[in-house]
Design a protein around this motif. Sequence first.
Motif, PDB file in Angstrom:
ATOM      1  N   LEU A   9       0.850  -1.188   0.000  1.00 53.66           N
ATOM      2  CA  LEU A   9       0.000   0.000   0.000  1.00 53.66           C
ATOM      3  C   LEU A   9       0.884   1.235   0.000  1.00 53.66           C
ATOM      4  CD1 LEU A   9      -2.449  -1.124   2.819  1.00 53.66           C
ATOM      5  CD2 LEU A   9      -2.838  -1.289   0.357  1.00 53.66           C
ATOM      6  N   SER A  10       0.471   2.257  -0.742  1.00 61.06           N
ATOM      7  CA  SER A  10       1.232   3.499  -0.795  1.00 61.06           C
ATOM      8  C   SER A  10       0.258   4.665  -0.942  1.00 61.06           C
ATOM      9  CB  SER A  10       2.209   3.465  -1.969  1.00 61.06           C
ATOM     10  OG  SER A  10       3.010   4.617  -1.971  1.00 61.06           O
ATOM     11  N   TYR A  11       0.396   5.659  -0.084  1.00 66.06           N
ATOM     12  CA  TYR A  11      -0.486   6.830  -0.101  1.00 66.06           C
ATOM     13  C   TYR A  11       0.358   8.086  -0.019  1.00 66.06           C
ATOM     14  CZ  TYR A  11      -3.718   3.186   1.200  1.00 66.06           C
ATOM     15  OH  TYR A  11      -4.435   2.014   1.217  1.00 66.06           O
ATOM     16  N   HIS A  13      -0.387  12.188   0.844  1.00 67.02           N
ATOM     17  CA  HIS A  13      -1.330  13.219   1.271  1.00 67.02           C
ATOM     18  C   HIS A  13      -0.648  14.583   1.226  1.00 67.02           C
ATOM     19  CE1 HIS A  13      -3.733  10.218   3.984  1.00 67.02           C
ATOM     20  NE2 HIS A  13      -3.753   9.883   2.705  1.00 67.02           N
ATOM     21  N   ALA A 143      -8.720  -4.425   1.550  1.00 69.09           N
ATOM     22  CA  ALA A 143      -7.944  -3.305   0.991  1.00 69.09           C
ATOM     23  C   ALA A 143      -8.780  -2.046   0.747  1.00 69.09           C
ATOM     24  CB  ALA A 143      -7.225  -3.738  -0.281  1.00 69.09           C
ATOM     25  N   PRO A 144     -10.002  -2.131   0.186  1.00 69.21           N
ATOM     26  CA  PRO A 144     -10.775  -0.894  -0.003  1.00 69.21           C
ATOM     27  C   PRO A 144     -11.079  -0.163   1.304  1.00 69.21           C
ATOM     28  CG  PRO A 144     -11.665  -2.646  -1.368  1.00 69.21           C
ATOM     29  CD  PRO A 144     -10.648  -3.283  -0.442  1.00 69.21           C
ATOM     30  N   ASN A 147      -7.962   1.713   2.168  1.00 72.45           N
ATOM     31  CA  ASN A 147      -7.880   2.886   1.286  1.00 72.45           C
ATOM     32  C   ASN A 147      -8.815   3.988   1.779  1.00 72.45           C
ATOM     33  OD1 ASN A 147      -6.069   1.539  -0.380  1.00 72.45           O
ATOM     34  ND2 ASN A 147      -7.652   0.861  -1.799  1.00 72.45           N
ATOM     35  N   ASP A 148     -10.037   3.614   2.146  1.00 70.74           N
ATOM     36  CA  ASP A 148     -11.000   4.590   2.659  1.00 70.74           C
ATOM     37  C   ASP A 148     -10.507   5.240   3.939  1.00 70.74           C
ATOM     38  OD1 ASP A 148     -12.674   3.987   0.538  1.00 70.74           O
ATOM     39  OD2 ASP A 148     -14.072   2.791   1.731  1.00 70.74           O
ATOM     40  N   PHE A 150      -7.356   5.763   4.935  1.00 73.68           N
ATOM     41  CA  PHE A 150      -6.311   6.743   4.638  1.00 73.68           C
ATOM     42  C   PHE A 150      -6.890   7.979   3.945  1.00 73.68           C
ATOM     43  CE2 PHE A 150      -3.225   3.385   5.543  1.00 73.68           C
ATOM     44  CZ  PHE A 150      -2.213   4.103   6.144  1.00 73.68           C
ATOM     45  N   ALA A 151      -7.824   7.790   3.018  1.00 71.61           N
ATOM     46  CA  ALA A 151      -8.452   8.929   2.334  1.00 71.61           C
ATOM     47  C   ALA A 151      -9.247   9.776   3.327  1.00 71.61           C
ATOM     48  CB  ALA A 151      -9.345   8.441   1.198  1.00 71.61           C
TER      49      ALA A 151
END
Length: 163
Positions: A9-11, A13, A143-144, A147-148, A150-151
């Motif tokens: 995983l990579s984010y 911001h 995973a979704p 993702n949610d 972190f978003a």
Amino acid sequence: MGRLSTMHLSYRHTYQGSTDAVVSLMANADFITDVAEHSGATSHTVRIEGATTHMEMALEAPSDVAKFVGKTIHVTQRLAWGPADSQGVRRGTVDFGVAGMPVNVSAAAVLTPTGPDSCVGTYDGDLNVRIPLVGKKVETLVAPSINDAFAGLERRADEWLSR
């Protein structure tokens, strides 16, 4: 023990605040409560220890995940930041776990100044699932939600930092 299934995983911001302001925000119990409430938590607890934040929350399990874990999942989160270096960069870690399941996320976090009142946060790590036979399936279902999460953290930080 089941085979380990790992998804990277990579984010990235962008924050409208200094690295110190972002770390301070993430160690603010009211902010973390706001993040939990906006994520749909049915209950949560927050504990702050200096620049380390611990949160536990109960969430309604997505229908595909509920087959494996039941109606509710209990998530633990730990976000820890180290001191700023000479350039103002702050390094830390983010860890998520799901109570009663061999599912966790461990990520390295870096806040890098981009100006006097702005910075970029990068979060790189792995989602690990250790469940025999269905680990890969659970990984793609979980995973979704990660993702949610972190978003949602970025959205809420934008709101709070603009005040």
